[in-house]
Motif scaffolding. Structure first.
Motif, PDB file in Angstrom:
ATOM      1  N   GLN A 128      -1.004  -5.435  -3.293  1.00 46.23           N
ATOM      2  CA  GLN A 128      -1.228  -6.666  -2.657  1.00 46.23           C
ATOM      3  C   GLN A 128      -2.521  -7.376  -2.853  1.00 46.23           C
ATOM      4  OE1 GLN A 128      -0.279  -5.237   1.485  1.00 46.23           O
ATOM      5  NE2 GLN A 128       1.431  -6.960   1.258  1.00 46.23           N
ATOM      6  N   ARG A 130      -5.810  -9.866  -2.211  1.00 47.90           N
ATOM      7  CA  ARG A 130      -6.565 -10.805  -1.047  1.00 47.90           C
ATOM      8  C   ARG A 130      -8.092 -11.276  -1.620  1.00 47.90           C
ATOM      9  NH1 ARG A 130      -7.400  -5.188   2.149  1.00 47.90           N
ATOM     10  NH2 ARG A 130      -8.835  -4.110   0.933  1.00 47.90           N
ATOM     11  N   ASP A 175       3.649 -11.810   3.530  1.00 47.53           N
ATOM     12  CA  ASP A 175       3.523 -10.983   2.437  1.00 47.53           C
ATOM     13  C   ASP A 175       3.624 -11.908   1.005  1.00 47.53           C
ATOM     14  OD1 ASP A 175       3.565  -8.545   3.448  1.00 47.53           O
ATOM     15  OD2 ASP A 175       5.706  -8.100   3.330  1.00 47.53           O
ATOM     16  N   TYR A 196      -7.013  -6.202  -5.318  1.00 43.59           N
ATOM     17  CA  TYR A 196      -5.490  -5.826  -5.320  1.00 43.59           C
ATOM     18  C   TYR A 196      -5.511  -4.441  -4.750  1.00 43.59           C
ATOM     19  CZ  TYR A 196      -4.322  -9.648  -8.483  1.00 43.59           C
ATOM     20  OH  TYR A 196      -4.152 -10.950  -9.213  1.00 43.59           O
ATOM     21  N   SER A 198      -3.273  -1.020  -2.805  1.00 48.49           N
ATOM     22  CA  SER A 198      -2.273  -0.373  -2.549  1.00 48.49           C
ATOM     23  C   SER A 198      -2.363   0.942  -1.730  1.00 48.49           C
ATOM     24  CB  SER A 198      -1.406   0.078  -3.780  1.00 48.49           C
ATOM     25  OG  SER A 198      -2.134   1.270  -4.332  1.00 48.49           O
TER      26      SER A 198
END
Length: 242
Positions: A128, A130, A175, A196, A198
């Motif tokens: 993901q 941010r 998401d 990124y 995880s």
């Protein structure tokens, strides 16, 4: 090169200082205190206008310069709802306009790196993304124009992401949304971080400006390059990054 400086805050003064050192001349300086001098006659003393003002007056400033026959370089952000109007005017009237959310050569390389990384990460949905941006306390727009450009570069490459959103009070974002944390601290010139993450690791790319000189140098370079051209341009045209 003779420059009309539209907006004479910290960035305008930095541009003037650097331009003078390079042998250029600032022949007109416009701010809120001398708008009576913002005339076609005075503008036509210059070869090019460099516009760093405020979002609420940027479009008017740009059009005043274009209608005076002057090519315009603008670094003001948060006015781009009117960008297509400027583009159309230049197309219909052989005008010349150069816009960048950030004139730093390093940042524009960072833009390209960001898009390349996003294309790679699009194949790894476990991660993901941010973002965080930090600027000085006098910066009005949040997220910054540079952060918006970075977010748009990610959205262009990762289909599962649909939008970006200013993250406030650590609230969760959907998401399909890129959260952007905006911080305003002291006299910080600008820091942009893309992460990124995880469940097993995290990777990060970061650009940190050390001062305003990098932005000013890029704006002067763009102004010199724009003279004699027609159309609407950006840093990718100047630096031939893509």
């Amino acid at each position: 090169m003779k420059i009309a400086m539209i907006g004479y805050g910290k960035m305008g003064r930095t541009i003037e200082h650097l331009a003078t050192k390079q042998g250029h001349e600032v022949v007109l300086k416009i701010n809120a205190d001398n708008l009576d001098a913002f005339t076609t006659e005075n503008l036509q003393q210059a070869d090019v206008a460099i516009e760093f003002s405020q979002p609420d007056v940027a479009y008017k400033n740009i059009m005043t310069c274009l209608k005076a026959g002057l090519p315009v370089v603008s670094g003001t952000t948060a006015w781009l709802d009117k960008f297509e109007m400027v583009k159309d005017w230049c197309s219909n009237n052989n005008g010349a306009f150069f816009y960048a959310s950030n004139f730093s050569v390093g940042v524009n390389i960072f833009f390209e790196l960001n898009k390349h990384l996003a294309a790679i990460m699009s194949k790894h949905p476990a991660y993901q993304v941010r973002m965080e941006e930090i600027h000085h306390t006098q910066k009005l727009d949040a997220p910054s124009g540079t952060a918006v450009t970075l977010a748009e570069g990610i959205l262009e490459k990762i289909d599962t992401l649909q939008e970006y959103q200013l993250q406030e009070d650590n609230l969760n974002t959907p998401d399909n949304c890129i959260p952007i944390a905006s911080k305003r601290i002291g006299d910080t010139p600008g820091t942009h971080v893309i992460q990124y993450h995880s469940s097993i690791d995290e990777l990060e790319i970061k650009h940190t400006a050390k001062g305003r000189e990098g932005f000013a140098s890029g704006a002067i370079m763009a102004a010199h390059w724009l003279i004699g051209k027609q159309g609407v341009f950006g840093m990718s045209d100047l630096l031939q990054l893509s």
